[in-house]
Design a protein around this motif. Structure first.
Motif, PDB file in Angstrom:
ATOM      1  N   THR A  46       5.379   3.579  -8.713  1.00 55.82           N
ATOM      2  CA  THR A  46       5.475   2.453  -7.937  1.00 55.82           C
ATOM      3  C   THR A  46       4.424   1.569  -7.601  1.00 55.82           C
ATOM      4  OG1 THR A  46       7.028   4.143  -6.542  1.00 55.82           O
ATOM      5  CG2 THR A  46       6.105   1.928  -5.520  1.00 55.82           C
ATOM      6  N   THR A  47       3.198   2.186  -7.633  1.00 59.00           N
ATOM      7  CA  THR A  47       1.888   1.418  -7.648  1.00 59.00           C
ATOM      8  C   THR A  47       1.670   0.664  -9.032  1.00 59.00           C
ATOM      9  OG1 THR A  47       0.927   3.032  -6.111  1.00 59.00           O
ATOM     10  CG2 THR A  47      -0.560   1.622  -7.226  1.00 59.00           C
ATOM     11  N   PHE A  48       2.151   1.596 -10.009  1.00 60.21           N
ATOM     12  CA  PHE A  48       1.909   0.887 -11.488  1.00 60.21           C
ATOM     13  C   PHE A  48       2.544  -0.424 -11.561  1.00 60.21           C
ATOM     14  CE2 PHE A  48       3.735   0.520 -15.590  1.00 60.21           C
ATOM     15  CZ  PHE A  48       2.575   0.343 -16.564  1.00 60.21           C
ATOM     16  N   THR A  49       4.015  -0.323 -11.085  1.00 61.88           N
ATOM     17  CA  THR A  49       4.823  -1.217 -10.830  1.00 61.88           C
ATOM     18  C   THR A  49       4.609  -2.475 -10.338  1.00 61.88           C
ATOM     19  OG1 THR A  49       6.815   0.159 -11.273  1.00 61.88           O
ATOM     20  CG2 THR A  49       7.342  -2.118 -10.761  1.00 61.88           C
ATOM     21  N   ARG A  50       3.942  -2.223  -8.970  1.00 64.44           N
ATOM     22  CA  ARG A  50       3.524  -3.380  -8.381  1.00 64.44           C
ATOM     23  C   ARG A  50       2.372  -3.981  -8.843  1.00 64.44           C
ATOM     24  NH1 ARG A  50      -1.954  -4.764  -6.766  1.00 64.44           N
ATOM     25  NH2 ARG A  50      -2.026  -5.975  -5.095  1.00 64.44           N
ATOM     26  N   LEU A  85       9.570   0.403  -5.170  1.00 69.56           N
ATOM     27  CA  LEU A  85       8.677  -0.641  -4.483  1.00 69.56           C
ATOM     28  C   LEU A  85       9.493  -1.592  -3.379  1.00 69.56           C
ATOM     29  CD1 LEU A  85       6.035  -2.304  -4.464  1.00 69.56           C
ATOM     30  CD2 LEU A  85       6.852  -3.451  -6.126  1.00 69.56           C
ATOM     31  N   CYS A  86      10.943  -2.067  -3.815  1.00 71.60           N
ATOM     32  CA  CYS A  86      11.542  -2.629  -2.878  1.00 71.60           C
ATOM     33  C   CYS A  86      12.108  -1.968  -1.551  1.00 71.60           C
ATOM     34  CB  CYS A  86      12.616  -3.368  -3.507  1.00 71.60           C
ATOM     35  SG  CYS A  86      12.504  -4.332  -5.003  1.00 71.60           S
ATOM     36  N   HIS A 139      11.789  -0.127 -14.005  1.00 73.19           N
ATOM     37  CA  HIS A 139      13.023  -0.292 -13.280  1.00 73.19           C
ATOM     38  C   HIS A 139      12.959   0.630 -11.886  1.00 73.19           C
ATOM     39  CE1 HIS A 139      17.427  -1.004 -12.528  1.00 73.19           C
ATOM     40  NE2 HIS A 139      17.405   0.477 -12.492  1.00 73.19           N
ATOM     41  N   ARG A 140      12.577   1.950 -12.410  1.00 68.15           N
ATOM     42  CA  ARG A 140      12.675   2.799 -11.067  1.00 68.15           C
ATOM     43  C   ARG A 140      11.612   2.489 -10.185  1.00 68.15           C
ATOM     44  NH1 ARG A 140      12.781   6.491 -15.663  1.00 68.15           N
ATOM     45  NH2 ARG A 140      10.256   6.865 -15.387  1.00 68.15           N
ATOM     46  N   SER A 194       0.744  -1.394   0.155  1.00 67.18           N
ATOM     47  CA  SER A 194      -0.025  -0.019   0.021  1.00 67.18           C
ATOM     48  C   SER A 194       0.820   1.275   0.015  1.00 67.18           C
ATOM     49  CB  SER A 194      -0.912  -0.056   1.196  1.00 67.18           C
ATOM     50  OG  SER A 194      -1.775   1.219   1.199  1.00 67.18           O
ATOM     51  N   PRO A 195       0.889   2.270  -1.007  1.00 63.87           N
ATOM     52  CA  PRO A 195       1.774   3.153  -1.231  1.00 63.87           C
ATOM     53  C   PRO A 195       1.744   4.181  -0.052  1.00 63.87           C
ATOM     54  CG  PRO A 195       0.004   3.729  -2.732  1.00 63.87           C
ATOM     55  CD  PRO A 195      -0.187   2.099  -2.099  1.00 63.87           C
TER      56      PRO A 195
END
Length: 441
Positions: A263-267, A358-359, A352-353, A254-255
Motif C-alpha cells: 500500500t505504501t509502495f503504491t502511494r 489505499l483507497c 492494483h492490490r 500514513s499507513p
C-alpha cells in the motif's frame, strides 16, 4: 505451359524396399518434384530404365487424383503461372495453396504475438486470443480454428458469448502441477467487445500480409470476415481524473499498519507518477536519471514513432525523496522495482492490490493508478490554465503534429514549468519549505 505427372525413380528405393512416387512439375524446360504420402513396393522397372510403373491400380488412382488436384490449382491461377519463370516457382505456388487448408489462426496468432516487440501489446493480444480460445473450447471442445472458418457468422456468435456472463477454466500458475480452476467472467459492453475484436482483426490483417503476395496477385487467404462483420464502436471513456482533494489525501497518506508495504509502495509511485507528468508504471522499470532529469522512451508508443517517444522530465523537489527511497543501489536501473516484482505483469497486479487497499484506508471509492496521469492533465488544463499543446508535450502524445512541428526542436523545459505550476497548485503547503522551479509560463 506447365505440365504435371507422377513418376517413380529407381534410385529412390528405400531401405525397406519401397519407393516414394513424386509429382513432377515441368515448366520452361525445368522440372521440380513434390513428394507424395505414398510408399509402395508395387513397382515394375523396364531394363535400363531409371523410372518405373506402379502395378497396383488403387495406388495409380491415388496418384492420378493428386495430379488432378495440382492441375486444377494451375488452371485456376493462370495469371500467376505466367509470372513463374521456373518449375520451382510453380511448386512454391502450389504448396502455398495447399497450406491454406491447414492455416490454424490460433497457431499463427501465437507466433505473431511472440514477434511483437512491445510487451504491453503482447499482453493485450495474448489476452484477446486466450478469450477466443475459451470460446472455441465452449463451442467445439478444442481451440483449433482454420483461418477459412473465421467467418462473420463465427464473430457474431463470439460477440454474443462475450456479452453474456460466462464461466472459463484457467490454469493455476502458482503450483508446479497443472491445476485448473473455473472463474466467472462478467458480460462485456461495446468497449470491451471492441477491444477483443480489435485483437482478432489485427492478427487477421497480419496473416493477410504474411500469406498473401499482393504484388503478384498470389492470394492464399481469400476470405475477410471484417468486410461483413462490423466491430462495435467504442463508448466514450469515463473520465479517470480525480479531484485535487483526493490527490492530496493520497499524498498525505500514513499507513495504519506499517506491514502494508504494498500500500505504501503504491502511494509512493502514484504520487511519483503525478509529479513526473503522468509517467506510467511500466516506464519506471526502464527509465534513467541524466543530469538531474528522468529520461525514457514511452513503452506504449515507442515502436510507432520516429522519435521513439523519448521524453525528458525534471525532478520536482517533492519527487526526489521518493526516487531516493526506491533507488537501485546496484545502479543496474534507476529504481529497484525489478527486485520487488519479477515482471511488469506482477508489478501491475501489485499496484492494483495496493490501490484497493489505499483507497479503502483513506476512505474513497476505488480509483485506478492511471488516474494520476489523467488528473495531472485535467488539473493542468482546468485549474492552472495550461495550453493543450503543453499538456500534450507533458503526456508525450504525438497526435496533431503538423509539418511545422517537424521544424521545431522540442523544448522539454516547458514540461518543467507545467509540473511546477501543477505541483504548486496541488501541494502548495508542502512546498513552503522547499525551493520550487521557476513556474513562469
Amino acid at each position: 505451359m506447365a505440365t504435371v505427372s507422377w513418376v517413380v525413380f529407381k534410385h529412390h528405393k528405400k531401405s525397406d524396399g519401397t519407393y516414394n512416387p513424386k509429382i513432377r512439375i515441368s515448366h520452361n524446360r525445368t522440372s521440380s518434384y513434390i513428394s507424395t504420402p505414398i510408399y509402395t513396393d508395387m513397382v515394375r522397372f523396364k531394363k535400363k530404365s531409371a523410372s518405373g510403373t506402379i502395378t497396383l491400380e488403387k495406388i495409380k488412382e491415388e496418384l492420378d487424383d493428386i495430379v488432378k488436384e495440382y492441375r486444377h490449382i494451375i488452371n485456376d491461377n493462370q495469371e500467376i503461372i505466367q509470372e513463374c519463370e521456373t518449375s520451382k516457382d510453380i511448386v512454391l505456388m502450389i504448396e502455398r495453396r495447399k497450406k491454406r487448408k491447414d492455416i490454424d489462426f490460433i497457431e499463427f496468432a501465437r507466433q505473431h504475438i511472440q514477434m511483437t516487440p512491445n510487451a504491453g501489446t503482447r499482453t493485450v493480444k495474448t489476452t484477446g486470443i486466450n478469450a477466443l480460445c475459451h470460446f472455441l473450447k465452449y463451442k467445439n471442445g478444442n481451440d483449433k480454428l482454420s483461418i477459412k472458418d473465421l467467418t462473420s457468422k463465427l464473430l457474431r456468435e463470439y460477440e454474443g458469448w462475450l456479452r453474456k456472463e460466462r464461466l472459463i477454466t484457467v490454469r493455476q500458475n502458482r503450483t508446479a502441477k497443472q491445476e485448473y480452476r473455473t472463474i466467472r467472467k462478467p458480460a462485456l459492453n461495446d468497449t470491451g467487445v471492441h477491444s477483443y475484436m480489435g485483437v482478432i482483426q489485427s492478427v487477421f490483417n497480419a496473416a493477410l500480409l504474411h500469406f498473401n503476395d499482393y504484388e503478384k496477385g498470389d492470394i492464399i487467404i481469400t476470405n475477410d470476415p471484417f468486410k461483413v462483420y462490423t466491430i462495435p464502436p467504442v463508448l466514450e471513456a469515463k473520465k479517470r481524473a480525480v479531484d485535487v482533494d483526493i490527490i492530496r489525501k493520497i499524498y498525505n497518506y500514513s499507513p495504519i499498519n506499517k506491514r502494508k508495504r504494498t500500500t505504501t509502495f503504491t502511494r509512493d509511485i502514484y504520487i511519483l507518477s503525478f509529479l513526473l507528468a503522468g509517467m506510467n508504471a511500466i516506464d519506471m522499470l526502464d527509465c534513467q536519471m541524466v543530469n538531474g532529469r528522468i529520461e525514457y522512451e514511452r513503452q506504449k508508443t515507442k515502436d510507432r514513432r520516429k522519435d521513439k517517444a523519448f521524453i525528458s522530465v525534471c525532478i520536482h523537489p517533492l519527487a526526489l525523496p521518493i526516487i531516493e527511497k526506491y533507488r537501485d543501489p546496484s545502479g543496474n536501473c534507476l529504481f529497484d522495482f525489478y527486485k520487488r516484482y519479477s515482471n511488469i505483469r506482477n508489478l501491475t497486479k501489485g499496484i492494483h492490490r495496493g490501490m484497493r487497499s489505499l483507497c479503502e484506508e483513506i476512505g474513497i471509492d476505488y480509483i485506478q493508478f492511471y488516474s494520476a496521469r489523467h488528473s495531472f492533465a485535467t488539473i493542468a488544463r482546468n485549474e492552472c490554465d495550461i495550453s493543450k499543446d503543453d499538456i500534450s508535450l507533458c503526456l508525450n502524445h504525438s497526435a496533431g503534429k503538423t509539418i511545422t512541428d517537424t521544424y521545431i526542436k522540442r523544448d522539454f523545459s516547458r514540461i518543467d514549468k507545467v509540473i511546477s505550476k501543477v505541483a504548486d497548485y496541488v501541494f502548495g503547503e508542502s512546498l513552503s519549505s522547499t525551493s520550487s522551479i521557476n513556474n513562469d509560463l
